[in-house]
Enzyme design. Structure first.
Site, PDB file in Angstrom:
ATOM      1  N   LYS A 186       0.994  -1.364  -0.170  1.00 53.30           N
ATOM      2  CA  LYS A 186       0.083   0.001   0.043  1.00 53.30           C
ATOM      3  C   LYS A 186       0.796   1.241   0.162  1.00 53.30           C
ATOM      4  O   LYS A 186       2.071   1.065   0.157  1.00 53.30           O
ATOM      5  CB  LYS A 186      -0.837  -0.007   1.244  1.00 53.30           C
ATOM      6  CG  LYS A 186      -1.825  -1.207   1.344  1.00 53.30           C
ATOM      7  CD  LYS A 186      -2.906  -1.411   0.191  1.00 53.30           C
ATOM      8  CE  LYS A 186      -3.484  -2.681  -0.065  1.00 53.30           C
ATOM      9  NZ  LYS A 186      -4.085  -3.256   1.069  1.00 53.30           N
TER      10      LYS A 186
HETATM   11  C1  LIG Z   1      -4.897  -4.544   1.472  1.00 53.06           C
HETATM   12  C2  LIG Z   1      -6.544  -4.298   1.427  1.00 53.06           C
HETATM   13  C3  LIG Z   1      -7.279  -4.693   2.524  1.00 53.06           C
HETATM   14  C4  LIG Z   1      -6.754  -5.549   3.751  1.00 53.06           C
HETATM   15  O1  LIG Z   1      -5.731  -4.934   4.335  1.00 53.06           O
HETATM   16  P1  LIG Z   1      -4.474  -5.844   5.190  1.00 53.06           P
HETATM   17  O2  LIG Z   1      -3.875  -4.629   5.967  1.00 53.06           O
HETATM   18  O3  LIG Z   1      -3.638  -6.595   4.299  1.00 53.06           O
HETATM   19  O4  LIG Z   1      -5.402  -6.753   6.106  1.00 53.06           O
HETATM   20  C5  LIG Z   1      -8.640  -4.550   2.732  1.00 53.06           C
HETATM   21  N1  LIG Z   1      -9.327  -3.919   1.746  1.00 53.06           N
HETATM   22  C6  LIG Z   1      -8.651  -3.792   0.628  1.00 53.06           C
HETATM   23  C7  LIG Z   1      -9.271  -2.943  -0.857  1.00 53.06           C
HETATM   24  C8  LIG Z   1      -7.441  -3.838   0.426  1.00 53.06           C
HETATM   25  O5  LIG Z   1      -6.678  -3.253  -0.704  1.00 53.06           O
END
Ligand SMILES: *Cc1c(COP(=O)(O)O)cnc(C)c1O
Length: 405
Positions: A186
């Site tokens: 991210k």
């Molecule tokens: C990455 C992501 C998540 C989950 O996040 P984590 O930190 O990996 O648990 C949830 N929703 C979306 C749209 C994501 O891209």
């Protein structure tokens, strides 16, 4: 190999983490508060509650909203699994509405059409970094008595204009809670980490309670010990704790939070660099036959395409595979062999075997179409201009080599 996504860590991030390792608190210390305060300020939200990861943040949002067995939650199928799974964790039923064919974000009209009794929350996703049509989505949801949760895991630090007014993701009035992930892929990372922001003090309080076993330590918050006539001796204050409902250990550590504070200082530069790369890709691919560059939904496009400061997490091209005469697996294979990593965002969640057992794909035509067309190219701030040029020329070369263009 140029991967499709990658964290950006510099010496200031490393120093921030090392400083915590030498301090008294590895968890439950001052860095968590500092990160939450800084994050809330960045969003323009009143409260920010950090937690272990984005999935935990979604789960906490469900719990804070008191969603449970017998309730329904509706989300977009074009998302990561967690946007739907969070409802399953609390015993609710998941429904899917279709996406807008231009943006791949949840479509408010489909949401209204497919609305079912007992729906208590909508989880809308800012796909690839483009904010969903939150104003329209919240109107549909709130008229029907449901809460709005914005899954902004793709959109941290983004700003957009709506009806002439600038809004920040996490700071506007159309979501009751907004959820972020700090996974390394991210835009801002803490290794693992998540955040829920809200302007609602009751929700914020419940989020804090539930991320730490449902346990309160402050005597003023006790519902039983104090009121049942049990006098708490002065020397016991600070030693007692009370559990009002079962929660979880979903806390973020100070080690993670320190990295978050450091990354938050760099967020604006990450957003800028991602935007530059997106512009370079758009310039290179906009005239390519059979390939469609990412486009803004009408609620953003109508404001003017240059007035937003979107935080692009993904660069998702759409391919007309039949017209190009190449299959997606074939192109993925060729790009990988040439040193370019790609990903598919996403296979519709309802096609996942576990969901497919009770949610047959029925008429979500836009989701099916955008999913089949999608392929994401590398996008991360430390990509150099040479990396971007390499991706562009390799993709064009592969399409030429296979006779596609
Ligand atoms: C990455 C992501 C998540 C989950 O996040 P984590 O930190 O990996 O648990 C949830 N929703 C979306 C749209 C994501 O891209």
């Amino acid at each position: 190999m140029i991967p499709y996504g990658k964290q950006s860590i510099d010496e200031s991030d490393i120093a921030a983490v090392v400083e915590v390792l030498r301090s008294d608190f590895l968890t439950c210390g001052p860095k968590v508060d500092e990160f939450e305060e800084g994050f809330a300020r960045m969003c323009g939200a009143k409260y920010a509650v950090s937690c272990a990861n984005g999935t935990a943040a979604l789960h906490l949002a469900m719990l804070a909203a008191k969603i449970g067995a017998g309730d329904r939650v509706v989300t977009t199928p074009i998302t990561f699994l967690a946007s739907a799974n969070c409802a399953v964790y609390v015993g609710a039923k998941v429904d899917f509405a279709d996406v807008d064919p231009v943006s791949s974000c949840l479509c408010p009209e489909s949401l209204a059409e497919r609305w079912r009794d007992g729906t208590k929350a909508v989880v809308a996703v800012d796909f690839a970094g483009q904010p969903a049509d939150m104003q329209a989505i919240s109107t549909v949801a709130r008229e029907r008595g449901a809460l709005v949760i914005e899954d902004a895991c793709h959109a941290v630090g983004g700003k957009f204009r709506y009806q002439g007014v600038e809004h920040t993701v996490g700071g506007h009035e159309w979501a009751d809670m907004t959820v972020f992930s700090f996974h390394p892929v991210k835009t801002l990372t803490t290794g693992e980490g998540g955040m829920v922001v809200t302007n609602n003090s009751e929700l914020a309080e419940r989020l804090r309670l539930l991320r730490c076993h449902g346990m309160v330590k402050d005597q003023q918050d006790f519902v039983s010990f104090g009121q049942s006539g049990t006098a708490i001796a002065e020397e016991q204050v600070g030693q007692l704790y009370e559990m009002q409902e079962p929660g979880f250990n979903y806390r973020l550590s100070d080690i993670h939070a320190a990295l978050g504070i450091s990354q938050l200082k760099r967020l604006s530069s990450f957003v800028t660099r991602r935007q530059e790369i997106v512009n370079q890709y758009n310039d290179a691919f906009s005239s390519l036959e059979g390939v469609e560059i990412p486009r803004l939904g009408s609620w953003l496009e109508n404001e003017g395409s240059d007035c937003h400061r979107l935080s692009w997490h993904l660069y998702v091209l759409r391919f007309d595979w039949a017209g190009l005469g190449i299959s997606r697996p074939e192109l993925i294979k060729r790009l990988r062999a040439a040193g370019v990593g790609t990903q598919v965002h996403y296979l519709p969640v309802y096609l996942q075997p576990w969901y497919a057992t009770y949610f047959p794909s029925n008429g979500l035509d836009n989701a099916d179409a955008v999913s089949k067309a999608a392929l994401s190219l590398p996008l991360y701030p430390s990509m150099t201009d040479a990396d971007v040029d390499k991706v562009i020329s390799i993709l064009i070369d592969e399409l030429v080599a296979t006779g596609s263009v």
